[in-house]
Each structure stands twice: as C-alpha cells, then as structure tokens.
Design a protein around this motif. Structure first.
Motif, short mmCIF file in Angstrom:
data_model
loop_
_atom_site.label_atom_id
_atom_site.label_comp_id
_atom_site.label_asym_id
_atom_site.label_seq_id
_atom_site.Cartn_x
_atom_site.Cartn_y
_atom_site.Cartn_z
N ARG A 105 -10.82 3.40 0.17
CA ARG A 105 -10.89 4.55 -0.79
C ARG A 105 -12.25 4.67 -1.59
NH1 ARG A 105 -5.34 2.59 -3.95
NH2 ARG A 105 -4.16 4.17 -3.07
N ARG A 137 -14.93 8.16 -1.24
CA ARG A 137 -15.50 9.06 -2.34
C ARG A 137 -17.09 8.58 -2.45
NH1 ARG A 137 -10.35 7.24 -5.73
NH2 ARG A 137 -8.92 8.17 -4.04
N GLY A 172 -21.27 -4.66 -10.75
CA GLY A 172 -20.65 -5.46 -11.79
C GLY A 172 -19.24 -5.78 -11.53
N THR A 173 -18.54 -5.54 -10.27
CA THR A 173 -17.25 -5.47 -10.03
C THR A 173 -16.91 -6.66 -9.16
OG1 THR A 173 -17.73 -4.16 -7.94
CG2 THR A 173 -16.82 -2.96 -9.75
N PRO A 207 -15.03 -9.66 -11.67
CA PRO A 207 -13.65 -9.44 -12.04
C PRO A 207 -12.69 -10.00 -10.70
CG PRO A 207 -14.67 -7.56 -12.65
CD PRO A 207 -15.72 -8.42 -12.16
N SER A 227 -18.22 -7.29 -19.04
CA SER A 227 -18.27 -6.00 -18.65
C SER A 227 -17.24 -5.76 -17.98
CB SER A 227 -19.51 -5.77 -18.01
OG SER A 227 -19.64 -6.27 -16.76
N GLY A 253 -16.17 -4.07 -15.44
CA GLY A 253 -16.41 -3.96 -13.77
C GLY A 253 -15.10 -3.31 -13.24
N LEU A 254 -14.88 -2.05 -13.71
CA LEU A 254 -14.03 -1.33 -12.75
C LEU A 254 -14.65 -0.60 -11.52
CD1 LEU A 254 -12.71 0.18 -15.98
CD2 LEU A 254 -11.43 -1.37 -14.65
N TYR A 255 -13.96 -0.33 -10.64
CA TYR A 255 -14.57 0.66 -9.64
C TYR A 255 -14.46 1.83 -10.06
CZ TYR A 255 -13.69 -3.65 -6.67
OH TYR A 255 -13.90 -4.93 -6.27
N ARG A 280 -15.27 4.81 -8.88
CA ARG A 280 -14.75 5.87 -7.98
C ARG A 280 -13.33 5.81 -7.97
NH1 ARG A 280 -19.59 4.54 -5.37
NH2 ARG A 280 -21.33 6.11 -5.44
N LEU A 281 -12.85 4.79 -8.21
CA LEU A 281 -11.26 4.77 -8.17
C LEU A 281 -10.66 5.23 -9.60
CD1 LEU A 281 -10.53 1.54 -6.11
CD2 LEU A 281 -11.31 3.79 -5.26
N GLU A 300 -5.51 3.32 -9.44
CA GLU A 300 -5.84 2.70 -8.15
C GLU A 300 -6.82 1.21 -8.36
OE1 GLU A 300 -6.62 6.53 -5.25
OE2 GLU A 300 -8.12 5.78 -6.57
N GLU A 342 -3.92 -1.10 -9.12
CA GLU A 342 -3.19 -1.36 -8.01
C GLU A 342 -3.86 -2.52 -7.18
OE1 GLU A 342 -2.40 2.12 -5.64
OE2 GLU A 342 -2.22 0.73 -3.74
N ALA A 343 -5.16 -2.32 -6.82
CA ALA A 343 -6.01 -3.39 -6.26
C ALA A 343 -5.69 -4.72 -6.78
CB ALA A 343 -7.48 -3.09 -6.14
N PHE A 344 -5.46 -4.87 -8.05
CA PHE A 344 -5.64 -6.21 -8.66
C PHE A 344 -3.91 -6.47 -8.46
CE2 PHE A 344 -9.64 -7.82 -10.58
CZ PHE A 344 -10.49 -6.81 -9.95
N ARG A 401 -5.70 -4.26 -16.63
CA ARG A 401 -5.92 -4.76 -15.57
C ARG A 401 -5.60 -6.49 -15.75
NH1 ARG A 401 -11.84 -4.82 -13.35
NH2 ARG A 401 -11.96 -6.32 -14.97
#
Ligand code: ADP
Ligand code: MG
Lengths: 248, 314
Positions: A18, A22, A88-89, A92, B88, B90-92, B94-95, B99, B102-104, B149
């Motif tokens: 995904r 993008r 920073g992802t 998590p 922080s 730390g989200l994606y 672009r998603l 979404e 959902e990944a988590f 999340r």
C-alpha cells in the motif's frame, strides 16, 4: 523456535505494498530502472543487420536484463528498515507481538514479489518486441530455450541476494540514502557476472551456470542468517532516538 | 481478576553505556489503576516504558507484566498483552487511519478485526476520518489515531508515553477526556508526563521519577507528605520570646521567624501541633491573627523532589 505467523507476515507485506503504491519515488524506480536496461538490448536487436544473426547466436543479450531483478529490489530492501526508522514508524510496530522473523519475512516478500513481477514483465515485453518487430532471423537467434530457462531461474535468486543484502544494510544503517547506495553496491557483483556473460567475456557453460546458481542459493541462506542477526530491537529503537527528536 | 498486581517492577535499572537512565526503580500497579510517571525531560520515563514493553533489556532488576516475567523469551507473550502509545504517534502517513489500524489489528491477530477497528475508531471519535490519509490529520487527531491503534488489542496494560506533548490545550483536553473514558472501562494505564496538572487530573497514583524514584503516592498524599507539616503563625505584635512559646509545644520540631510577627513551624504531627500552638500563644498573651497549615500545590512538591537530585548529596 515458533513458526512465523502468516497473518502477521501478510500484514507487513500488505502495508508495504500500500505504501509503495502511494510513493512516487518507488513507483518511479520500478518503472525507470527496467526501461533503462531494456533500451540497450532492444536497440541492438533492432539495429543489427540480418547478416549478424550468426554472431548474435553466440551473444547473451538477454542476460543483460538480469540487472533488473538485482537492482530494483535492492533499493526497496535498502529502504525497508531504515526508512521506517526515519519516519518514526518502526517503534510502534516493534511494540506489537511481531517477531523478528515475521518482520523480516514480510519486508523481504514485499521487495521480492514486486521486483520479480516487474523483471518477468520486462522480459516478456522484450521478447514480445523482438518477436513482433525484429527480423525473424534475429529473433530466433536471440531467443533460445535454455537461456530463457536460466533467465527464469536466476531472476528470483538474484533478487533474493539483493534483498538480503539490502535489508541487512538497512537494519544497520542510520540514513536512507547511504543504505540505498551501499545496497546498490552489494547488488553489483552478481550484475558484474551476468554482464560479463552477456558481453561474452565469460562463456556460460552448464557447469558455470550451475555453480553460479548454487552460489546464489547459498548467499541467500547466509543472507537470511546475517539479516536475522543484524536485527536488534534495542539498537533499532534507541538508534532512532536522536533522529526522532530532531524531526519534531 | 486475581489480586496479583497488573505490573510490578523491582529494582529496575537501565544504563546506556556510562549514562544511567534509570536507577533502582521499584513500584507496583494494581488492575484498573491509572498510574502516572511524572518527571522532567530526560528523567527516564520513555526508558521505563520501553524497558517494560520489551523494546530495551534492563541492565539489572526485574519486572512482572500481567503475570509474565520480563525476559527475552517472553517478549511476544508480553507484547501481545500490552500496548504502547509511543511519544510520537508513528503513523504511516500515506495510509488512511483505517489502514493504519488494520495493519496493527493483524499484527495483534485480533479476532474480528473489522469490528474492532470500528470500535477503536469510535472510542477516539475518529470514525468519520477513517478513510483520510494520516498525513492530512492535525497533530491532535494523529495522537487520537495512535490512541485508537493502542486500544485495538484490548490490552491489559496500556502505556501512554506523554500522550499530550506538543498538543494545543484543546487537543490536550480531548485526549484527557478520552483517557478519562478509559478509566471507566477498567484498563490499567501507565501514563508518563512532565505535566503536573495532567498527572494530578488523571492519575490515581503518581510516581515522581528523575532517574531514581523520588516519591510515590496519590497526588493529594504526595502533597501532604512533604509540605502540610508546616504551620504558619501570624500575630498582631512580634512575640517577645518566640522560643519560649514554640519550644514547649508538643510535635513542633523547629521554628523560624519569616517576617515581623510571622513564624513558620515545622511540625511532626499536623493533628496535635496546631491546637497546642494555639494554646501556647494564648497563654503567652499573644494576639493571634492566623494559624494554619501551609498549603502547597503538587508543583511545589514536584520541584522540591526534582531539585533534590540537583543538590550535591553529602
Ligand atoms: N539510546 C540512548 N543512548 C544514550 N542515552 C540515552 C538513550 N536513550 C535515552 N538516553 C538517556 O537516558 C535518559 C532518560 O531518557 P528518556 O527515558 O528518554 O527520558 P524521558 O522520556 O523521561 O524524557 C536521558 O538522560 C537520555 O539522554
Ligand atoms: Mg520521553
């Protein structure tokens, strides 16, 4: 050791795809690299006079295209870990029950499958162009059964090596660009060999081809081991620290 | 639920090379409690959260998290029972929000992921932004998405690392309200913060941390423990011989003059001392203007405790 959970591997894989879709630069790389490598062999196939068909029979023009499965996944894999760290992802995702093997497998598949698909698609495109537009003599001189088979078999092996090297580098790296350059370098030795074959400097005997195949298989195994070892949760989390602070 | 604590930490230390980030910290947290780790920047709050979340291995000490001992081989088991909202989000970016969740949800292998995601989004009031890319959200909304999340897996212990840092007051209040709502669901929460008001407002108990644990208790207890044992006395005219008055009183340990006709007394018992002091003043013939406990905010306690670290210890 527990079996990796397919559900978690798939979760990483899907999330990666995904993101690729993008991300302009990734789509760009996937499109441009193959184009660069298809131009030279196509030009040669079209430019040669019919009389040159005999010499072409001893050349290995197709092998030149093997650079695609070596280079495309290297850039994806190099980004995979350090890229998440920089965004920073990574922290998590490491707080979830995800295991190291699942993470690496998901990342590797996300580099592997698109790269192999792109590489096969480009081969198909090349063959279609040659069959449709080149002189029939040239086409039949270029497209040879055993070579095609080798092409099909080596593509995933080459991609695999680039991916393990790329992920291992990415795991240990603090900077996306440095990781991508290093991974590019790591994908060069196999490309050097395929290029030498393609320019007929090395003659592809059956033994050589088998030897090369076995070497790549071994490298893939070693690559997995090294990558697993290089993956250190603590280093990945604390190494990202100063970076994360600079961003905010 | 058993009586065992949700989380117990025993003599935990963590060093980064020479630097001691956390030194000999012990505490226990009960089920359903909201526990605050309060300390300034660099106090070791994040280090504590990361260590208990199995991201860092402790240099020494031990911990039991939801009944499981903190050990490398228990990492997956522990991580599947807790969740951490890091400093922080730390989200994606672009998603979309959905979404990301959902990944988590897949990573936690939650059953019936779709309805869990919806429930989490409702809990953080983001259901109408579910399909927006996280990159388009404001900081406050991102924080809420990260909280959603963290709720996906119905964790037994939820770690919130500075959940309102960098938020404007309105967004911070929203997050406070969300945490308050979680209280009613009985989730055990470990909340780190450098903000006193936040700790005081949200937490059942607070540990004041600055590398070492400085104090631990309910916010009102903490305040009392340190400062309520001071009495202020004001009289109309200066006492001719204050020592003669105060020294004789029970439970008064020390006194000093803090201005004309104004005295501050250190007392060992805040029930016994005030009446005794009042009687002594009256029998000495002094006209008493006021006599009362000095009240201090938690902030005073906090600064006092944090400062203890700065003073060179003899
Ligand atoms: N990876 C690291 N390497 C070296 N020192 C670190 C690292 N992470 C944290 N520290 C140090 O540990 C201490 C505690 O940091 P931290 O837990 O982030 O504090 P807080 O979250 O309370 O602000 C600080 O002095 C910090 O500089
Ligand atoms: Mg912190």
């Amino acid at each position: 050791m527990m079996k990796p959970s397919t559900r978690r591997v798939r979760a990483i894989f899907r999330k990666e795809l995904r993101e690729y879709r993008r991300t302009g630069s990734i789509v760009g790389t996937m499109a441009v690299v193959p184009l660069i490598f298809i131009i030279a062999p196509l030009a040669r196939a079209f430019a040669l006079p019919v009389s040159a068909a005999a010499t072409l029979r001893h050349e290995n023009l197709l092998v030149y295209l093997m650079a695609i499965p070596a280079i495309v996944p290297a850039t994806l894999a190099a980004y995979s870990v350090v890229g998440e760290r920089q965004q920073g992802t990574l922290e998590p995702i490491l707080t979830t029950p995800l295991r190291r093997e699942e993470f690496l497998l998901g990342k590797a598949l996300a580099s592997f499958i698109p790269s192999v698909v792109v590489a096969y698609a480009v081969f198909a495109l090349f063959l279609a162009c040659v069959e449709l537009f080149a002189q029939p003599v040239i086409a039949s001189a270029l497209v040879r059964g055993p070579e095609l088979l080798a092409q099909l078999a080596f593509t995933p092996l080459l991609a695999g090596w680039s991916i393990w090297a790329g992920i291992a580098i990415s795991t240990r790296s603090n900077d996306v660009r440095a990781a991508q350059q290093l991974a590019g370098l790591a994908s060069l030795p196999p490309i050097a060999i395929t290029s030498l074959i393609s320019y007929n400097v090395i003659h592809p005997t059956l033994r050589l081809v088998l030897g090369f195949g076995i070497a790549l298989l071994l490298l893939n195994r070693v690559g997995w081991r090294i990558t697993s070892k290089a993956f250190d949760r603590e280093r990945l989390v604390t190494g990202s620290r100063s970076r994360g602070e600079r961003q905010t | 639920m058993s009586d065992a604590p949700a989380l117990s930490v025993l003599r935990l230390s963590k060093c980064f090379g020479e630097r001691v980030a956390l030194d000999d910290v012990s505490f226990e947290i009960g089920h359903g409690e909201i526990f605050g780790l309060l300390g300034p920047n660099g106090a070791g709050k994040t280090t504590t959260v990361r260590t208990l979340g199995t991201l860092l291995s402790p240099t020494s000490g031990s911990a039991v998290i939801t009944g499981i001992a903190l050990a490398p081989e228990n990492g997956v088991a522990i991580r599947s029972r807790i969740s951490i909202m890091p400093e922080s989000p730390g989200l994606y970016l672009r998603l979309s929000v959905a979404e990301n969740l959902e990944a988590f949800a897949e990573l936690y292998q939650v059953p019936d992921a779709r309805s869990r995601i919806e429930r989490a989004l409702r809990a953080v009031h983001l259901i109408d932004r579910a399909n927006d890319a996280c990159g388009t959200l404001s900081k406050g909304l991102r924080q809420r998405a990260a909280l959603g999340r963290a709720l996906l897996s119905d964790p037994e212990v939820l770690f919130l690392d500075e959940p309102t840092s960098g938020l404007d007051p309105v967004a911070a209040r929203d997050v406070h309200e969300l945490i308050d709502e979680l209280r009613h669901r009985g989730v055990t929460i470990v909340l780190t913060t450098h903000r006193l008001d936040e700790a005081e407002r949200l937490c059942d108990r607070v540990a004041i941390l600055n590398t070492t644990l400085r104090a631990l208790g309910r916010p009102d207890e903490l305040r009392e423990r340190l400062f309520s044992k001071t009495l202020s006395v004001r009289t109309v005219a200066p006492l001719p011989d204050p020592g003669a008055v105060f020294d004789a009183c029970p439970a008064v340990d020390a006194w000093r003059e803090v201005g004309t006709a104004s005295y501050s007394l250190v007392v060992s018992d805040s029930i016994v001392a005030p009446p005794a002091v009042a009687r002594a003043l009256v029998s000495a013939g002094a006209d008493v203007l006021s006599l009362g406990e000095s009240h201090h905010s938690l902030e005073d306690v906090y600064l006092e405790l944090i400062d203890q670290g700065r003073r060179p210890t003899p």
